[in-house]
Design an enzyme around this catalytic site. Structure first.
Site, short mmCIF file in Angstrom:
data_model
loop_
_atom_site.label_atom_id
_atom_site.label_comp_id
_atom_site.label_asym_id
_atom_site.label_seq_id
_atom_site.Cartn_x
_atom_site.Cartn_y
_atom_site.Cartn_z
N SER A 454 1.02 -1.24 -0.05
CA SER A 454 0.36 -0.20 0.13
C SER A 454 0.56 1.31 0.05
CB SER A 454 -0.79 -0.41 1.12
OG SER A 454 -1.91 -0.49 1.38
N GLN A 533 1.86 7.08 -6.47
CA GLN A 533 0.40 7.54 -6.18
C GLN A 533 0.80 9.54 -6.28
OE1 GLN A 533 -1.49 7.83 -1.71
NE2 GLN A 533 -2.46 6.63 -2.98
N TYR A 614 -8.47 14.63 0.55
CA TYR A 614 -7.64 15.76 -0.80
C TYR A 614 -7.92 16.38 -1.60
CZ TYR A 614 -4.55 12.88 2.65
OH TYR A 614 -3.92 12.20 3.73
N ARG A 662 -7.36 6.32 -6.70
CA ARG A 662 -7.94 5.41 -4.94
C ARG A 662 -9.61 6.54 -5.09
NH1 ARG A 662 -4.22 4.22 0.60
NH2 ARG A 662 -4.87 2.27 0.74
N ARG A 756 0.78 -2.12 6.62
CA ARG A 756 0.77 -2.41 7.80
C ARG A 756 1.91 -3.45 8.05
NH1 ARG A 756 -3.61 0.40 9.86
NH2 ARG A 756 -3.06 2.08 11.39
#
Length: 813
Positions: A454, A533, A614, A662, A756
């Site tokens: 990710s 990204q 965002y 995304r 994670r």
């Protein structure tokens, strides 16, 4: 009285039954009609004579025979609504330890079986190894009635309980086991604060006078819409053919469908008899032409009950009064019985009633919450059944079996390897290849497996330039086996950064630094793709580094913010300026220029960040876009600027390289982006050339209320994949390779992005391959690392063991 009519089990649902009640009866309390010297209640009222209330009464009376235990049940002893009940092995183990007499009585009447049959479009697929046990609800109640009478419980049938306040004054403990419509709970609604959610399907409990061979799911695609049957046996003739209703063959049959299908089919105008006959006709194949029978059966919608508190003074909630979980995972009676076990144990172990009730809630609440999450996933799967009916038959069956996320690919393989192998073959897995290691092609890029690292903000750049940290961070994960490694959000301008530590692609120096990283990945981890990204922080910019205060404004050196509308992210945040038409053109050009630099830097894939509040996400959500011009208002207008940016980027991004987008599929806030909106947003980007949608959620408004849990965002990806018809990347609390295999094979996602887990273990994907015994092209070890492709031995091993004894010659007798 309790409204739960039975249960349809999820074979993966864990138990959690309290197995601490192994002791015999306690000595009589020294003070009759009052709590004993340890505070254990002596005079107990139980409202509700369902399995949970009766079992609580039996346990409490058995542990202290001198107690006065009264059960109030407004119906007659032989009245029951529903037919069969399923209990798990874990729950039965708890019953056996707590009260062997009840366990022995239950054992004599259980019907056991292992198989699940899934019938769809005339094809039946069978999966074995699931271990079910069921009996008739009436038989269960009869066993508990007998046990309560043997122990001296005062059973008051056809008797309304006194008002809750009066019971609380005249008893040491009041147990509210009076079901989903609990009058006791409602009397103290302000304290318990129940939240009741109604769902979208109608269902009816019926029975058939024969025993299914297996648990059966059957799908009917009618002119009115999709309907489903859930059926399971709860009684079979005994081997010695003893007479009596408990030895007759019978099955529970539940018919379920969406509300709009139910109305279109005319069920809203039919009475009980007519509905029963109509259901038998629709599912005649499953029933072998046999009729169905009802028992005060009515069409209803399931209601999920959650309470903020489970006790108030000496009043405690139990079973459906405290919580409900959809029948499709077989949880109602099971949860109530486990509640009873836990409550009885806590009352014995804790010195005061207050501590006991607190301990009971503390013990049970996490178990119930986990069960409710699984039940919600299962419920919603059946609500959206029409979404999946076009899947290949075996994949459909696998999807159904893994719907709650408790049964997984690995779990199902242990139960029935042959079935799982057949699903993998239909999916296209090469022999010996787990689903996660099958390749996927996006435009001109072939990903060797389905694992993505990710995008994770590192906040470690200097003036937007990625340095040695980024080289090591991304390089290590590229060496770790994932098919695609994503950068953090790379900002298209200095003003578009989230923090001073964010990376960018708005200068040539930044582009050169990124080229150093992509060259390393391509040279040292051949076959690994690296994606960039691109994004702009919008109103969430000019903040401190995450570990210095997430979303906190900088103490100094702030830069001005821009956004679709002049709305601060949260109180104390900087208020952004509303973007003018000229500024929109400038921002669009910034994205375009950054994309050109990304192409020159050697990235294999570009993702446009339209999520998490965002800048581009701010245009999409009605909570953050209050514009009245052509870029605000309807969803089509809110989409306009993000699509313009996408088109500008796609124009300069090499045609053979894929682009993804995304999105936040929900804002987790009232009035925000809905699931239906997310499908339309994804479809719009796909129509403009997006190759996949990276489906995240939330972080759009500070007042969000997300529903966290294992792979909690996956249902949004699943919906977009099936309804928008576009490949998706699933993200969010996906932590095990078993989850990845399950999601890919069920068709809920095309790729799985993990963050994670890759921070914890940069070689997560390679280790996943090693743990599954896979050594193929989907997860090649870098040559310098191959010596580590098997776990190193640690400490001493005792195989083979040394010979320490000597046997004499054999003596023939």
């Amino acid at each position: 009285m309790p409204s739960t009519r039975g249960s349809v089990p999820d074979p993966g649902a864990p138990g959690g039954a309290d197995q601490r009640l192994r002791r015999g009866a306690r000595a009589p309390a020294p003070h009759p009609h009052a709590p004993d010297d340890r505070g254990r209640p002596h005079r107990i009222a139980i409202v509700g004579g369902g399995p949970g209330g009766l079992y609580t009464a039996a346990l409490l009376k058995r542990l202290a025979p001198d107690r006065e235990v009264t059960v109030y049940e407004r119906n007659a002893p032989d009245d029951t609504f529903g037919f069969g009940v399923v209990l798990s092995d874990e729950t039965l183990g708890g019953i056996e330890h707590a009260d062997p007499a009840v366990h022995e009585a239950l054992k004599a009447h259980f019907v056991r079986w292992d198989d699940i049959d899934i019938v769809h479009r005339g094809i039946r697929h069978t999966s074995g190894g699931h271990r079910f046990a069921a009996l008739g609800r009436r038989r269960l109640l009869g066993i508990l009635h007998d046990r309560c009478r043997d122990l001296g419980v005062d059973l008051r049938f056809r008797t309304e309980a006194p008002p809750p306040d009066r019971l609380a004054r005249t008893h040491d403990l009041v147990v509210a086991a009076d079901g989903v419509h609990s009058a006791v709970r409602e009397a103290h609604r302000d304290v318990f604060r129940p939240h009741v959610t109604s769902h979208r399907c109608r269902y009816i409990w019926l029975a058939a006078d024969f025993a299914f061979d297996a648990f059966r799911f059957e799908i009917a695609e009618t002119e009115h819409g999709v309907m489903q049957l859930h059926g399971y046996p709860y009684s079979r003739p005994s081997p010695d053919h003893q007479p009596g209703p408990q030895h007759e063959a019978a099955s529970t049959v539940i018919v379920e469908m969406r509300e709009e299908v139910w109305r279109a089919a005319g069920f809203d105008a039919l009475d009980e008899t007519e509905s029963t006959a109509r259901c038998a006709k629709i599912f005649a194949d499953a029933l072998g032409g046999r009729p169905l029978r009802s028992n005060n059966s009515a069409w209803t919608t399931f209601r999920t009950v959650v309470n903020a508190r489970w006790s108030h003074g000496n009043v405690v909630l139990l079973g459906d009064a405290a919580h409900t979980a959809h029948f499709s995972i077989g949880s109602g009676t099971k949860l109530a019985v486990e509640d009873a076990l836990a409550l009885a144990a806590c009352l014995e172990e804790r010195p005061t009633l207050r501590e006991a009730l607190g301990a009971y809630e503390e013990e049970r609440r996490p178990v119930v919450a986990s069960t409710q999450r699984a039940a919600r996933a299962s419920l919603e799967w059946f609500e959206d059944l029409g979404r999946y009916v076009g899947q290949p038959p075996r994949r459909f069956a696998f999807n159904l079996l893994t719907r709650s996320r408790r049964v997984t690919h690995g779990n199902l393989r242990l139960r029935d390897a042959g079935f799982t192998d057949s699903v993998e073959r239909e999916f296209g897995c090469p022999p010996g290849t787990p689903p996660m290691f099958t390749p996927l092609r996006l435009r001109g890029l072939t990903l060797r497996n389905r694992v993505v690292v990710s995008a994770m903000d590192m906040y470690s750049a200097d003036d937007g330039v990625p340095g040695d940290f980024h080289l090591v961070h991304l390089g290590a994960r590229a060496l770790g086996g994932a098919a695609l490694v994503m950068t953090e959000m790379v900002c298209v301008s200095a003003e578009g950064r989230i923090t001073p530590g964010c990376t960018g692609l708005y200068t040539g120096r930044q582009g050169g630094a990124w080229r150093r990283i992509t060259d390393f990945v391509h040279d040292s981890a051949p076959g690994t793709a690296i994606g960039v990204q691109l994004g702009h922080s919008g109103r969430k910019g000019s903040t401190r580094l995450m570990w210095e205060g997430m979303d906190e404004p900088l103490p100094d050196g702030n830069w001005p913010l821009v956004a679709p509308s002049p709305l601060p992210y949260r109180p104390g945040s900087q208020t952004p300026r509303e973007l003018t038409r000229a500024q929109l053109t400038d921002v669009r050009q910034q994205f375009r220029a950054a994309a050109e630099r990304a192409a020159h830097a050697g990235f294999d894939l570009l993702e446009l960040h339209c999520a998490h509040g965002y800048l581009l996400s701010g245009f999409l959500s009605p909570l953050t876009n209050h514009r009245t011009d052509a870029y605000g208002g309807s969803l089509e207008r809110r989409l306009r600027f993000p699509l313009e940016v996408f088109d500008a980027v796609r124009e300069v991004w090499p045609a053979e390289r894929p682009m993804t987008v995304r999105v936040s599929a929900t804002d987790w806030a009232e009035g925000g982006t809905s699931g239906e909106d997310a499908v339309r947003i994804a479809g719009a980007f796909a129509a403009h050339g997006a190759d996949a949608i990276d489906v995240s959620t939330g972080q759009v408004v500070a007042e969000e209320r997300p529903e966290f849990g294992r792979s909690y965002q996956t249902p949004y990806a699943d919906r977009i994949r099936h309804e928008a018809g576009v490949p998706v990347i699933a993200v969010g609390a996906i932590s095990s390779w078993d989850d990845v295999n399950s999601l890919i094979l069920a068709g809920r996602a095309d790729l799985c992005a993990l963050g994670r887990p890759h921070l914890y273990d940069p070689q997560w994907t390679l280790h996943a391959a090693a743990e599954q015994g896979y050594d193929g092209p989907g997860a090649p070890w870098p040559a310098p690392y191959r010596a580590g492709s098997r776990p190193p031995r640690t400490g001493r091993t005792d195989a083979p063991r040394p010979r320490l004894t000597l046997h004499g010659p054999r003596q023939d007798v």
